[in-house]
Design a protein around this motif. Structure first.
Motif, PDB file in Angstrom:
ATOM      1  N   ARG A 439       0.448  -1.142   0.239  1.00  0.00           N
ATOM      2  CA  ARG A 439       0.174   0.058   0.001  1.00  0.00           C
ATOM      3  C   ARG A 439       0.981   1.338  -0.442  1.00  0.00           C
ATOM      4  O   ARG A 439       0.449   2.133  -0.162  1.00  0.00           O
ATOM      5  CB  ARG A 439      -0.872  -0.413   1.124  1.00  0.00           C
ATOM      6  CG  ARG A 439      -1.825   1.079   1.421  1.00  0.00           C
ATOM      7  CD  ARG A 439      -2.716   1.165   2.242  1.00  0.00           C
ATOM      8  NE  ARG A 439      -3.763   0.195   2.528  1.00  0.00           N
ATOM      9  CZ  ARG A 439      -4.952   0.291   1.567  1.00  0.00           C
ATOM     10  NH1 ARG A 439      -5.626   0.984   1.211  1.00  0.00           N
ATOM     11  NH2 ARG A 439      -5.390  -1.438   1.382  1.00  0.00           N
ATOM     12  N   HIS A 443       1.791   3.712  -3.059  1.00  0.00           N
ATOM     13  CA  HIS A 443       1.339   5.857  -2.904  1.00  0.00           C
ATOM     14  C   HIS A 443       2.080   6.413  -3.438  1.00  0.00           C
ATOM     15  O   HIS A 443       1.900   7.264  -4.048  1.00  0.00           O
ATOM     16  CB  HIS A 443       0.793   5.953  -1.177  1.00  0.00           C
ATOM     17  CG  HIS A 443       0.183   7.050  -0.580  1.00  0.00           C
ATOM     18  ND1 HIS A 443      -0.634   8.150  -1.351  1.00  0.00           N
ATOM     19  CD2 HIS A 443       1.984   7.674  -0.333  1.00  0.00           C
ATOM     20  CE1 HIS A 443      -0.416   9.011  -0.052  1.00  0.00           C
ATOM     21  NE2 HIS A 443       0.344   9.078  -0.274  1.00  0.00           N
ATOM     22  N   ARG A 555      -6.968  -4.726  -5.041  1.00  0.00           N
ATOM     23  CA  ARG A 555      -7.815  -3.898  -3.938  1.00  0.00           C
ATOM     24  C   ARG A 555      -7.042  -2.217  -3.415  1.00  0.00           C
ATOM     25  O   ARG A 555      -7.419  -1.635  -2.980  1.00  0.00           O
ATOM     26  CB  ARG A 555      -8.572  -4.704  -3.451  1.00  0.00           C
ATOM     27  CG  ARG A 555      -9.226  -5.676  -3.819  1.00  0.00           C
ATOM     28  CD  ARG A 555     -10.614  -6.211  -2.974  1.00  0.00           C
ATOM     29  NE  ARG A 555      -9.988  -7.132  -2.101  1.00  0.00           N
ATOM     30  CZ  ARG A 555      -9.939  -8.400  -1.849  1.00  0.00           C
ATOM     31  NH1 ARG A 555     -10.592  -8.729  -3.074  1.00  0.00           N
ATOM     32  NH2 ARG A 555      -9.159  -8.764  -0.539  1.00  0.00           N
ATOM     33  N   VAL A 556      -6.058  -3.671  -2.983  1.00  0.00           N
ATOM     34  CA  VAL A 556      -5.126  -1.772  -2.967  1.00  0.00           C
ATOM     35  C   VAL A 556      -4.324  -0.788  -3.816  1.00  0.00           C
ATOM     36  O   VAL A 556      -4.381   0.618  -3.572  1.00  0.00           O
ATOM     37  CB  VAL A 556      -4.108  -2.894  -1.829  1.00  0.00           C
ATOM     38  CG1 VAL A 556      -2.693  -1.611  -1.483  1.00  0.00           C
ATOM     39  CG2 VAL A 556      -4.072  -3.445  -0.666  1.00  0.00           C
ATOM     40  N   ARG A 558      -5.793   0.126  -6.210  1.00  0.00           N
ATOM     41  CA  ARG A 558      -7.164   0.677  -6.439  1.00  0.00           C
ATOM     42  C   ARG A 558      -7.449   1.613  -5.480  1.00  0.00           C
ATOM     43  O   ARG A 558      -7.628   2.290  -5.898  1.00  0.00           O
ATOM     44  CB  ARG A 558      -8.839  -0.370  -6.855  1.00  0.00           C
ATOM     45  CG  ARG A 558      -9.682   0.463  -7.034  1.00  0.00           C
ATOM     46  CD  ARG A 558     -11.218  -0.338  -7.167  1.00  0.00           C
ATOM     47  NE  ARG A 558     -12.291   0.412  -7.361  1.00  0.00           N
ATOM     48  CZ  ARG A 558     -12.514   1.100  -8.507  1.00  0.00           C
ATOM     49  NH1 ARG A 558     -11.454   0.188  -9.327  1.00  0.00           N
ATOM     50  NH2 ARG A 558     -13.403   1.592  -8.788  1.00  0.00           N
ATOM     51  N   ASP A 559      -7.677   0.889  -4.597  1.00  0.00           N
ATOM     52  CA  ASP A 559      -7.642   2.471  -3.528  1.00  0.00           C
ATOM     53  C   ASP A 559      -6.389   3.481  -3.387  1.00  0.00           C
ATOM     54  O   ASP A 559      -6.858   5.166  -3.769  1.00  0.00           O
ATOM     55  CB  ASP A 559      -6.995   1.415  -1.423  1.00  0.00           C
ATOM     56  CG  ASP A 559      -8.665   0.200  -1.478  1.00  0.00           C
ATOM     57  OD1 ASP A 559      -9.635   0.694  -2.309  1.00  0.00           O
ATOM     58  OD2 ASP A 559      -8.344   0.247  -0.900  1.00  0.00           O
ATOM     59  N   GLU A 560      -5.734   3.167  -3.859  1.00  0.00           N
ATOM     60  CA  GLU A 560      -4.426   3.747  -3.582  1.00  0.00           C
ATOM     61  C   GLU A 560      -4.098   5.001  -5.101  1.00  0.00           C
ATOM     62  O   GLU A 560      -3.816   5.975  -5.284  1.00  0.00           O
ATOM     63  CB  GLU A 560      -2.863   3.550  -3.751  1.00  0.00           C
ATOM     64  CG  GLU A 560      -2.568   2.638  -2.061  1.00  0.00           C
ATOM     65  CD  GLU A 560      -2.615   3.514  -1.314  1.00  0.00           C
ATOM     66  OE1 GLU A 560      -2.365   5.100  -1.655  1.00  0.00           O
ATOM     67  OE2 GLU A 560      -3.540   3.663  -0.576  1.00  0.00           O
ATOM     68  N   ALA A 563      -7.371   7.207  -4.799  1.00  0.00           N
ATOM     69  CA  ALA A 563      -6.129   7.998  -4.009  1.00  0.00           C
ATOM     70  C   ALA A 563      -5.944   9.333  -4.291  1.00  0.00           C
ATOM     71  O   ALA A 563      -5.774  10.806  -4.243  1.00  0.00           O
ATOM     72  CB  ALA A 563      -5.807   7.762  -2.530  1.00  0.00           C
TER      73      ALA A 563
END
Length: 630
Positions: A439, A443, A555-556, A558-560, A563
């Motif tokens: 993650r 980022h 999934r991680v 996608r989240d980052e 963001a």
């Protein structure tokens, strides 16, 4: 490889290396065939709750069996087991070499490649396998030496050893060379060097920890085009300050011939180019007295790109990027005028942006291309003859002379097997939570890459070779270092809207890199390099190495990625932001159709296909047709 004269133990090691190289080549070829839909993956039949799969070949009355074929996110297929051709009479033929697989599947391709393209592919894959095997034999010895050094020093692993015993520059270059084994994940010919014999491959290639001389010849000053960043007032002064000892020898050599150094330009030439190409191809220029091949030699380390060289001394010397008239991987590695013109120009613009943006929260820095030049005759004024008589210099001082304790690691090295048998990235993850580590990594990568694209229209080619990640002593990723801007893509309207301009290089027959209309080619550049070839590949490796659920790291990611879009939403036109967000997070990902291009003998260098977007929840996009032009 001829093993007949080798001692039994050495022959056994060579045989194991060759078998491993063939498996590696088959794995790459299978990925390309299905990803590009040259073979329709919908024809595969998977065994329930197993990773085995069957491909019916009805015209042959046969089946192709894959013992372990992972349908990974992005609908890419990773082959890790044996492949067999099973015929109607139940006979089984192992498929041990990539050429065999091409022969078995050629009639089932979605297009009919010409014989010349197929034979070139077969030859290039065979050459790649031989070079890969040679490198793996060397790697076994190199890793054994590193393992001894790790043990004797008390270091926790290779990364820790490098941090303890090397300067930042020397450690970064060591890991860059050491990480040069695997190459681009979707190239079936990643180690092809057909113009070199095995001795030359080992002597010149970074994966052999090579040292290569670069000759500093001389080009008459009125016979060159020079591109400089604004802070470089004079090429002569710049060269003298960065290579003081070489400058002294070079000027002394010219004066010994009663020539004025002020009327000449230092021109580095790779030792292979000097021995095999320049004297013949530029014989007229040499005879006319425009080009001098005598001069001092600079000992260098070849880095991962093979033709970008790091001088052994002085410690703050820039990288030297050179042309080579060699077929390497997929093309002859010239250094065209486009790269010479655009490298310093884009470096200048990005440097200004980074100053305005505070390095995007300190997450992004670049290796600036301060000076570049190519031969251009004063009267004929044509750029093309200079594509093999050129050089670009890439500054290293800011990246390597640091006191923050961070070490730059070229991304490809993270995916390379360390002396302890694990990929190097596993040492950095350590005993921590791999999901949390990824993650943070995602980022660090996505925040600056997305920001500079959405705000300024600049596509960073953040793939495994052009990207270094800076890590702290704790193995945590902190920021990015990006290099190589000569072929970078930029969307001029976004750049202009924020007060910047970039003069494009325009020449008949040369593909553009600065775009005004459709932003699609710029977006595709970002997605292919950063997402497909970098973050997706790291997620694949970590998922397998740690036995994770197939979708967890995506999934991680996608989240980052979401963001990263959210971080600049208020500064971007809403309609543009929404459209780009959908292109990155929902729509299929475009990527280069390297195998198809190779089979078609590179008649079109911009063929692409689309991969199913692995970030879509749930993945609903159908596999798109391959072979569409970008």
């Amino acid at each position: 490889m001829n093993h007949s004269s080798l001692p039994q133990q050495a022959q056994s090691a060579a045989d194991r290396a060759l078998a491993g190289a063939r498996r590696n080549a088959l794995r790459r070829l299978v990925r390309c065939l299905f990803a590009e839909k040259i073979i329709d993956p919908a024809r595969l039949v998977f065994a329930p709750r197993e990773r085995g799969a069957w491909l019916p070949l009805w015209p042959r009355q046969a089946l192709l069996h894959f013992e372990d074929l992972w349908l990974a996110p992005a609908a890419t297929f990773v082959n890790r087991g044996a492949i067999e051709l099973v015929k109607a009479d139940a006979s089984r033929t192992p498929i041990d070499e990539p050429g065999q697989l091409i022969d078995v599947l050629r009639e089932h391709f979605d297009f009919a490649p010409g014989d010349a393209g197929v034979e070139r592919l077969r030859a290039d894959m065979a050459n790649s396998v031989a070079n890969d095997a040679l490198a793996r034999v060397h790697r076994a010895g190199w890793n054994a030496e590193l393992a001894d050094a790790i043990a004797s020093s008390g270091a926790a692993g290779l990364f820790d050893l490098v941090r303890r015993q090397y300067s930042v520059r020397d450690g970064a270059v060591l890991l860059d060379q050491w990480g040069a084994l695997e190459g681009h994940p979707f190239y079936p010919t990643w180690k092809t060097k057909p113009d070199l014999n095995p001795e030359e491959v080992a002597r010149l290639s970074p994966e052999f920890n090579a040292r290569v001389n670069v000759r500093v010849g001389a080009l008459r000053g009125d016979m060159a085009y020079i591109e400089r960043m604004p802070h470089v007032a004079s090429y002569h002064e710049w060269f003298a300050s960065h290579f003081p000892a070489i400058w002294e020898d070079w000027t002394a050599g010219l004066r010994a011939r009663d020539l004025d150094p002020a009327a000449w330009l230092p021109l580095p030439i790779h030792e292979w180019q000097l021995a095999h190409y320049v004297p013949q191809e530029y014989a007229a220029e040499i005879a006319e007295g425009l080009l001098l091949l005598e001069g001092p030699d600079v000992p260098t380390w070849p880095t991962m790109s093979f033709r970008t060289m790091m001088p052994l001394a002085p410690g703050d010397a820039p990288f030297i990027k050179l042309p080579l008239a060699l077929w390497l991987t997929s093309e002859q590695r010239s250094l065209q005028a486009k790269s010479i013109h655009m490298g310093p120009r884009i470096s200048t613009v990005i440097q200004r942006i980074l100053a305005d943006e505070g390095g995007f929260g300190g997450k992004l820095a670049i290796f600036t291309e301060e000076v570049a030049l190519h031969y251009r005759h004063a009267e004929k004024r044509e750029d093309r003859p200079g594509r093999h008589l050129s050089v670009a210099y890439r500054a290293s001082r800011a990246a390597f002379e640091r006191d923050d304790g961070l070490l730059p690691v070229t991304v490809a090295a993270l995916l390379t097997e360390a002396p302890d048998g694990r990929p190097l990235v596993a040492e950095l993850v350590g005993e921590g939570d791999v999901t949390a580590w990824f993650r943070r990594y995602a980022h660090v990568v996505t925040q600056p890459v997305v920001a500079i694209y959405l705000l300024y229209g600049i596509a960073l080619e953040a793939h495994q070779q052009n990207t270094s990640v800076l890590f702290g002593a704790d193995g945590q990723p902190e920021s990015l270092l990006i290099r190589d801007f000569g072929d970078g893509r930029t969307y001029a309207p976004l750049l202009a809207a924020r007060g910047h301009t970039l003069q494009p290089y325009v020449h008949p027959g040369i593909l553009p890199t600065v775009f005004d209309g459709d932003i699609g080619p710029v977006r595709a550049f970002v997605i292919d390099a950063c997402l497909v070839c970098h973050l997706h590949e790291l997620a694949l490796l970590l998922t397998r190495a740690y036995g994770l659920a197939d979708e967890r790291l995506w999934r991680v990611l996608r989240d980052e990625l979401a963001a990263a879009f959210d971080a600049v939403e208020q500064r971007v036109d809403p309609a543009f932001w929404q459209a780009e967000r959908a292109a990155f997070l929902e729509q299929p990902w475009p990527t280069r159709s390297v195998l198809r291009m190779h089979l078609q003998q590179y008649a079109d260098y911009r063929l692409t296909h689309e991969l199913q977007n692995p970030l879509t929840e749930p993945p609903t996009e159908p596999l798109a047709q391959a072979g569409t032009a970008a």
